[in-house]
Design a protein around this motif. Structure first.
Motif, short mmCIF file in Angstrom:
data_model
loop_
_atom_site.label_atom_id
_atom_site.label_comp_id
_atom_site.label_asym_id
_atom_site.label_seq_id
_atom_site.Cartn_x
_atom_site.Cartn_y
_atom_site.Cartn_z
N ASN A 50 -7.17 6.23 6.38
CA ASN A 50 -6.86 7.33 7.30
C ASN A 50 -5.35 7.49 7.48
OD1 ASN A 50 -9.58 7.82 7.65
ND2 ASN A 50 -9.73 6.70 9.57
N GLN A 51 -4.65 6.39 7.66
CA GLN A 51 -3.20 6.46 7.82
C GLN A 51 -2.53 6.86 6.51
OE1 GLN A 51 -1.92 6.64 10.56
NE2 GLN A 51 -2.32 4.98 11.98
N GLY A 52 -3.13 6.45 5.40
CA GLY A 52 -2.59 6.84 4.10
C GLY A 52 -2.64 8.35 3.91
N ALA A 53 -3.70 8.97 4.41
CA ALA A 53 -3.82 10.42 4.32
C ALA A 53 -2.67 11.10 5.06
CB ALA A 53 -5.15 10.87 4.91
N GLU A 54 -2.29 10.55 6.22
CA GLU A 54 -1.16 11.10 6.97
C GLU A 54 0.15 10.86 6.25
OE1 GLU A 54 -0.77 10.59 11.18
OE2 GLU A 54 -2.88 10.06 11.40
N ALA A 55 0.28 9.69 5.63
CA ALA A 55 1.54 9.30 5.00
C ALA A 55 1.84 10.12 3.74
CB ALA A 55 1.50 7.82 4.65
N ASP A 61 2.05 13.26 2.97
CA ASP A 61 2.98 14.38 3.08
C ASP A 61 4.01 14.16 4.20
OD1 ASP A 61 1.69 16.02 1.05
OD2 ASP A 61 0.05 16.19 2.48
N ALA A 62 4.17 12.91 4.61
CA ALA A 62 5.12 12.59 5.68
C ALA A 62 6.54 12.50 5.13
CB ALA A 62 4.73 11.26 6.33
N THR A 63 7.50 12.72 6.02
CA THR A 63 8.90 12.52 5.66
C THR A 63 9.17 11.01 5.60
OG1 THR A 63 9.64 12.45 7.95
CG2 THR A 63 9.51 14.63 6.91
N PRO A 64 10.28 10.59 4.97
CA PRO A 64 10.59 9.15 4.94
C PRO A 64 10.61 8.53 6.33
CG PRO A 64 11.98 10.32 3.39
CD PRO A 64 11.23 11.37 4.15
N LYS A 65 11.16 9.22 7.31
CA LYS A 65 11.20 8.70 8.67
C LYS A 65 9.79 8.57 9.24
CE LYS A 65 12.99 9.55 13.33
NZ LYS A 65 13.75 10.47 14.21
N PHE A 114 0.83 -1.20 0.00
CA PHE A 114 0.00 0.00 0.00
C PHE A 114 0.87 1.26 0.00
CE2 PHE A 114 -2.20 3.36 2.45
CZ PHE A 114 -3.24 3.61 1.56
N MET A 115 1.94 1.27 0.79
CA MET A 115 2.83 2.42 0.82
C MET A 115 3.53 2.60 -0.52
SD MET A 115 2.46 4.04 3.60
CE MET A 115 1.84 3.86 5.29
N GLU A 116 3.80 1.50 -1.19
CA GLU A 116 4.37 1.55 -2.54
C GLU A 116 3.37 2.23 -3.48
OE1 GLU A 116 5.14 -1.74 -6.05
OE2 GLU A 116 5.59 -2.31 -3.98
N TYR A 117 2.11 1.89 -3.34
CA TYR A 117 1.05 2.51 -4.14
C TYR A 117 1.00 4.01 -3.88
CZ TYR A 117 -3.76 3.93 -5.31
OH TYR A 117 -4.86 4.59 -5.80
N LEU A 118 1.08 4.41 -2.62
CA LEU A 118 1.06 5.84 -2.28
C LEU A 118 2.22 6.58 -2.94
CD1 LEU A 118 0.16 6.30 1.49
CD2 LEU A 118 -1.28 6.66 -0.51
#
Length: 208
Positions: free
Chosen positions: A166-171, A173-177, A95-99
């Motif tokens: 919901n977590q995807g929305a936060e991710a 604009d998040a930094t890599p860390k 999922f993070m790869e998709y984002l």
């Protein structure tokens, strides 16, 4: 030379890419204009109507594309799961790869999920329902294979998808860390939902 049909598909793709390129954390689809999308795609505004009846039709095509892309990636994730057995970890990583590759598509789906346009809301809901249905089927199958029944696979799938969105929305604009921290948190939360449903199923069986 490209055929007329191939050229039409190419121009349609250019229009969709042009609209996506103008979306950002500060700009939603509703603020786009047909004229600027056409200009970005390198065609005259009047030529837009050869491909879409209106800007909203283009937007709905993007919502469909976003949902299909996510489901295809998750189907690929099932093959990875079959090899290493880590369903939640593999799914979150996928999922993070998709984002990372479809950030503006996901922004569009997030915004229009609760936006003012009913056709957009309906389209996003349909994509989420497709995703929930496939996930529920997977969860039910895994539960049978591992002999760890769930209280309700559909409810578990709905809870998981809501959490992931919901977590995807936060991710976004998040930094890599920060994104790595979110991934770890999300995996823990999803495991809690899964184990909770397994525990509830055992409790329900004990009462029968």
């Amino acid at each position: 030379m490209a055929t007329r049909a191939e050229q039409k598909l190419k121009t349609r793709r250019a229009l969709m890419d042009a609209a996506l390129a103008q979306l950002s954390a500060d700009r939603g689809f509703g603020s786009l204009s047909l004229r600027e999308v056409a200009r970005e795609a390198g065609i005259a505004p009047t030529s837009f109507y050869r491909h879409f009846s209106e800007l909203d039709e283009l937007g709905l095509a993007l919502v469909d594309e976003g949902g299909v892309a996510l489901r295809q990636l998750m189907r690929q994730a099932r093959k990875r799961i079959a090899r290493n057995g880590s369903a939640i970890s593999t799914s979150v990583d996928t999922f993070m790869e998709y984002l990372g590759n479809n950030s503006n598509l996901f922004r569009l789906m997030l915004r229009e999920r609760t936006g003012v346009s009913k056709p957009f809301r309906t389209a996003v809901k349909a994509e989420i329902d497709h995703f929930v249905t496939e996930l529920a089927d997977d969860l039910g199958r895994f539960a049978d294979e591992q002999n760890k029944p769930l209280a309700d696979a559909r409810v578990v799938a709905e809870a998981m998808v809501t959490l992931v969105f919901n977590q995807g929305a936060e991710a976004l604009d998040a930094t890599p860390k920060e994104r790595e921290e979110l991934k770890h948190k999300l995996k823990t939360e999803l495991r809690m939902i899964l184990v909770g449903s397994q525990t509830l199923a055992q409790w329900q069986q004990g009462r029968e």
